[in-house]
Motif scaffolding. Structure first.
Motif, PDB file in Angstrom:
ATOM      1  N   VAL A  25      48.156  22.160 -36.964  1.00 29.71           N
ATOM      2  CA  VAL A  25      46.867  22.544 -36.375  1.00 29.71           C
ATOM      3  C   VAL A  25      46.038  23.318 -37.405  1.00 29.71           C
ATOM      4  O   VAL A  25      44.847  23.053 -37.603  1.00 29.71           O
ATOM      5  N   ALA A  26      46.684  24.276 -38.081  1.00 26.48           N
ATOM      6  CA  ALA A  26      45.972  25.089 -39.077  1.00 26.48           C
ATOM      7  C   ALA A  26      45.439  24.207 -40.202  1.00 26.48           C
ATOM      8  O   ALA A  26      44.297  24.355 -40.634  1.00 26.48           O
ATOM      9  N   ARG A  27      46.277  23.262 -40.646  1.00 29.31           N
ATOM     10  CA  ARG A  27      45.860  22.374 -41.730  1.00 29.31           C
ATOM     11  C   ARG A  27      44.644  21.552 -41.316  1.00 29.31           C
ATOM     12  O   ARG A  27      43.722  21.356 -42.106  1.00 29.31           O
ATOM     13  N   ALA A  28      44.617  21.085 -40.065  1.00 27.94           N
ATOM     14  CA  ALA A  28      43.485  20.285 -39.586  1.00 27.94           C
ATOM     15  C   ALA A  28      42.213  21.134 -39.546  1.00 27.94           C
ATOM     16  O   ALA A  28      41.145  20.702 -39.996  1.00 27.94           O
ATOM     17  N   LEU A  29      42.330  22.361 -39.030  1.00 19.38           N
ATOM     18  CA  LEU A  29      41.158  23.250 -38.941  1.00 19.38           C
ATOM     19  C   LEU A  29      40.651  23.590 -40.339  1.00 19.38           C
ATOM     20  O   LEU A  29      39.442  23.564 -40.613  1.00 19.38           O
ATOM     21  N   MET A  30      41.578  23.917 -41.245  1.00 24.51           N
ATOM     22  CA  MET A  30      41.188  24.251 -42.608  1.00 24.51           C
ATOM     23  C   MET A  30      40.633  23.019 -43.324  1.00 24.51           C
ATOM     24  O   MET A  30      39.710  23.129 -44.128  1.00 24.51           O
ATOM     25  N   GLY A  31      41.203  21.851 -42.998  1.00 23.17           N
ATOM     26  CA  GLY A  31      40.739  20.602 -43.605  1.00 23.17           C
ATOM     27  C   GLY A  31      39.266  20.352 -43.310  1.00 23.17           C
ATOM     28  O   GLY A  31      38.516  19.880 -44.168  1.00 23.17           O
ATOM     29  N   GLU A  32      38.837  20.701 -42.089  1.00 23.77           N
ATOM     30  CA  GLU A  32      37.424  20.509 -41.735  1.00 23.77           C
ATOM     31  C   GLU A  32      36.528  21.393 -42.606  1.00 23.77           C
ATOM     32  O   GLU A  32      35.451  20.971 -43.045  1.00 23.77           O
ATOM     33  N   VAL A  33      36.978  22.616 -42.857  1.00 28.88           N
ATOM     34  CA  VAL A  33      36.195  23.518 -43.724  1.00 28.88           C
ATOM     35  C   VAL A  33      36.151  22.947 -45.146  1.00 28.88           C
ATOM     36  O   VAL A  33      35.095  22.927 -45.784  1.00 28.88           O
ATOM     37  N   GLU A  34      37.293  22.437 -45.610  1.00 27.43           N
ATOM     38  CA  GLU A  34      37.349  21.858 -46.960  1.00 27.43           C
ATOM     39  C   GLU A  34      36.425  20.648 -47.081  1.00 27.43           C
ATOM     40  O   GLU A  34      35.748  20.482 -48.104  1.00 27.43           O
ATOM     41  N   GLU A  35      36.373  19.825 -46.028  1.00 37.50           N
ATOM     42  CA  GLU A  35      35.500  18.641 -46.064  1.00 37.50           C
ATOM     43  C   GLU A  35      34.032  19.040 -46.110  1.00 37.50           C
ATOM     44  O   GLU A  35      33.248  18.466 -46.858  1.00 37.50           O
ATOM     45  N   THR A  36      33.671  20.033 -45.305  1.00 37.25           N
ATOM     46  CA  THR A  36      32.285  20.506 -45.312  1.00 37.25           C
ATOM     47  C   THR A  36      31.928  21.061 -46.699  1.00 37.25           C
ATOM     48  O   THR A  36      30.863  20.746 -47.249  1.00 37.25           O
ATOM     49  N   ALA A  37      32.823  21.864 -47.255  1.00 39.78           N
ATOM     50  CA  ALA A  37      32.582  22.443 -48.580  1.00 39.78           C
ATOM     51  C   ALA A  37      32.417  21.336 -49.617  1.00 39.78           C
ATOM     52  O   ALA A  37      31.504  21.378 -50.454  1.00 39.78           O
ATOM     53  N   HIS A  38      33.269  20.329 -49.539  1.00 40.23           N
ATOM     54  CA  HIS A  38      33.220  19.223 -50.496  1.00 40.23           C
ATOM     55  C   HIS A  38      31.906  18.449 -50.376  1.00 40.23           C
ATOM     56  O   HIS A  38      31.285  18.088 -51.384  1.00 40.23           O
ATOM     57  N   ALA A  39      31.479  18.220 -49.128  1.00 44.28           N
ATOM     58  CA  ALA A  39      30.230  17.479 -48.914  1.00 44.28           C
ATOM     59  C   ALA A  39      29.044  18.234 -49.508  1.00 44.28           C
ATOM     60  O   ALA A  39      28.158  17.635 -50.128  1.00 44.28           O
ATOM     61  N   ILE A  40      29.046  19.553 -49.350  1.00 41.35           N
ATOM     62  CA  ILE A  40      27.949  20.360 -49.907  1.00 41.35           C
ATOM     63  C   ILE A  40      28.021  20.336 -51.441  1.00 41.35           C
ATOM     64  O   ILE A  40      27.014  20.174 -52.116  1.00 41.35           O
ATOM     65  N   ALA A  41      29.228  20.461 -51.966  1.00 43.04           N
ATOM     66  CA  ALA A  41      29.407  20.523 -53.426  1.00 43.04           C
ATOM     67  C   ALA A  41      28.918  19.251 -54.101  1.00 43.04           C
ATOM     68  O   ALA A  41      28.357  19.298 -55.201  1.00 43.04           O
ATOM     69  N   THR A  42      29.125  18.112 -53.458  1.00 45.55           N
ATOM     70  CA  THR A  42      28.756  16.837 -54.081  1.00 45.55           C
ATOM     71  C   THR A  42      27.358  16.385 -53.675  1.00 45.55           C
ATOM     72  O   THR A  42      26.950  15.271 -53.980  1.00 45.55           O
ATOM     73  N   GLY A  43      26.612  17.240 -52.995  1.00 46.71           N
ATOM     74  CA  GLY A  43      25.249  16.908 -52.582  1.00 46.71           C
ATOM     75  C   GLY A  43      24.252  17.053 -53.726  1.00 46.71           C
ATOM     76  O   GLY A  43      24.642  17.253 -54.882  1.00 46.71           O
ATOM     77  N   ALA A  44      22.975  16.984 -53.382  1.00 46.33           N
ATOM     78  CA  ALA A  44      21.922  17.075 -54.392  1.00 46.33           C
ATOM     79  C   ALA A  44      21.408  18.510 -54.504  1.00 46.33           C
ATOM     80  O   ALA A  44      21.743  19.356 -53.684  1.00 46.33           O
ATOM     81  N   GLY A  45      20.612  18.746 -55.541  1.00 46.85           N
ATOM     82  CA  GLY A  45      19.966  20.045 -55.681  1.00 46.85           C
ATOM     83  C   GLY A  45      20.603  20.912 -56.740  1.00 46.85           C
ATOM     84  O   GLY A  45      21.671  20.601 -57.264  1.00 46.85           O
ATOM     85  N   PRO A  46      19.939  22.032 -57.058  1.00 48.22           N
ATOM     86  CA  PRO A  46      20.452  22.949 -58.085  1.00 48.22           C
ATOM     87  C   PRO A  46      21.820  23.513 -57.680  1.00 48.22           C
ATOM     88  O   PRO A  46      22.088  23.697 -56.492  1.00 48.22           O
TER      89      PRO A  46
END
Lengths: 203, 203
Positions: A59-80
């Protein structure tokens, strides 16, 4: 076919466990409760998870995984890089706040995970730090940041955010004096800004 | 004369309480134990402290006061601001580690103080932050640092050090991966360095 349904069963167990952890709390939930809700035998659950601790880790891994996915999506997005780093740091704070502090029952689960399964937490921190490092590396490549040692800069940036990332600290500091998340992010980003070149070291 | 001996009695109570907290732990120590060791009546102790909580606050304040004095002495010493700031941050970490983590019995006292007497902790954090601010202000005045908002810079620097200052975090992180105290101080000091002037904002 068998593999798919085994995967599904695993998922169903985790979803039901998370629901019960949220509803009645981690400590009060038993493997028998989870089995009963899913209309399966406890023995069947033990085919997938050898202990309640293993379910909690899932359960913890799944919850943390969602945070990691969001972080990754922002990191690979556009902008400065600085803007992406800001959005990333604020999002991790917001998600951790919602998950672990807003929901006090889930907080209990996180506390147990931090006691019993620190390696799961360490792996999560490592992944968030690596994602922060990706953004810092891009900023360093364009001259937006100055970071001779990117992994170190990422580790320090993550550590500097402890008040806003660490579930226990978020809970403890929520009503205490201190910088806002925006002010703290400003400070971290300032630490990554290119140095003035003409300043000689005093001393 | 009366005032002096009352002050002395107060001090003796605090010294004996701290000794007992270290020896048998905060929770196990009773006001009667402290009274017995000092060969006075519990009623006499209650003349000075109206509860065990008040005694704990007195002990905590004294321990924290020593850290504040050390920080102040470093802040008002000689040398470049960055060197003083480094020594200050490392000293606070070292003293807090010794006091609250090396000594697990004292750690119990600190945990209780953080639950019951948060205002004592807040006052301590405020004083340490103010002392950090003094050093940052001096560095800003000589051009060694760039800090348009000194109190904010001091608050963020202190918050960034949470892993190394906060007793619970020191205990929890001691054996975990992360930056060393020196690396963390480097990062904080980098955040205070004058910015490069020719770098335009990307975006």
């Amino acid at each position: 076919m068998t593999l798919i349904s085994e995967h599904d069963t695993r998922e169903r167990i985790l979803v039901e466990a998370e629901r019960l952890f949220r509803e009645i709390g981690y400590r009060k939930t038993t493997v028998a409760d989870i089995a009963k809700m899913l209309r399966m035998s406890p023995a069947n659950i033990y085919r997938f998870f050898d202990s309640k601790k293993a379910i909690n880790e899932g359960v913890a891994r799944a919850l943390m995984g969602e945070v990691e996915e969001t972080a990754h999506a922002i990191a690979t997005g556009a902008g400065p890089a600085a803007e992406r780093l800001r959005e990333l740091l604020i999002s991790v704070h917001r998600m951790n706040s919602e998950r672990y502090v807003g929901d006090s029952k889930l907080h209990e689960m996180v506390e147990v995970a931090m006691e019993e399964s620190w390696d799961v937490c360490v792996a999560h921190i490592d992944r968030i730090t690596a994602t922060i490092g990706e953004v810092i590396a891009e900023g360093a490549a364009t001259g937006e940041f100055e970071a001779p040692d990117v992994p170190m800069a990422a580790m320090c940036a993550c550590t500097a955010m402890m008040r806003f990332f660490h579930p226990q600290m978020i809970a403890q500091c929520a009503t205490k004096p201190g910088p806002s998340i925006d002010q703290m992010v400003d400070f971290v980003i300032a630490g990554l800004a290119p140095r003035g070149k003409s300043v000689s070291k005093a001393g």
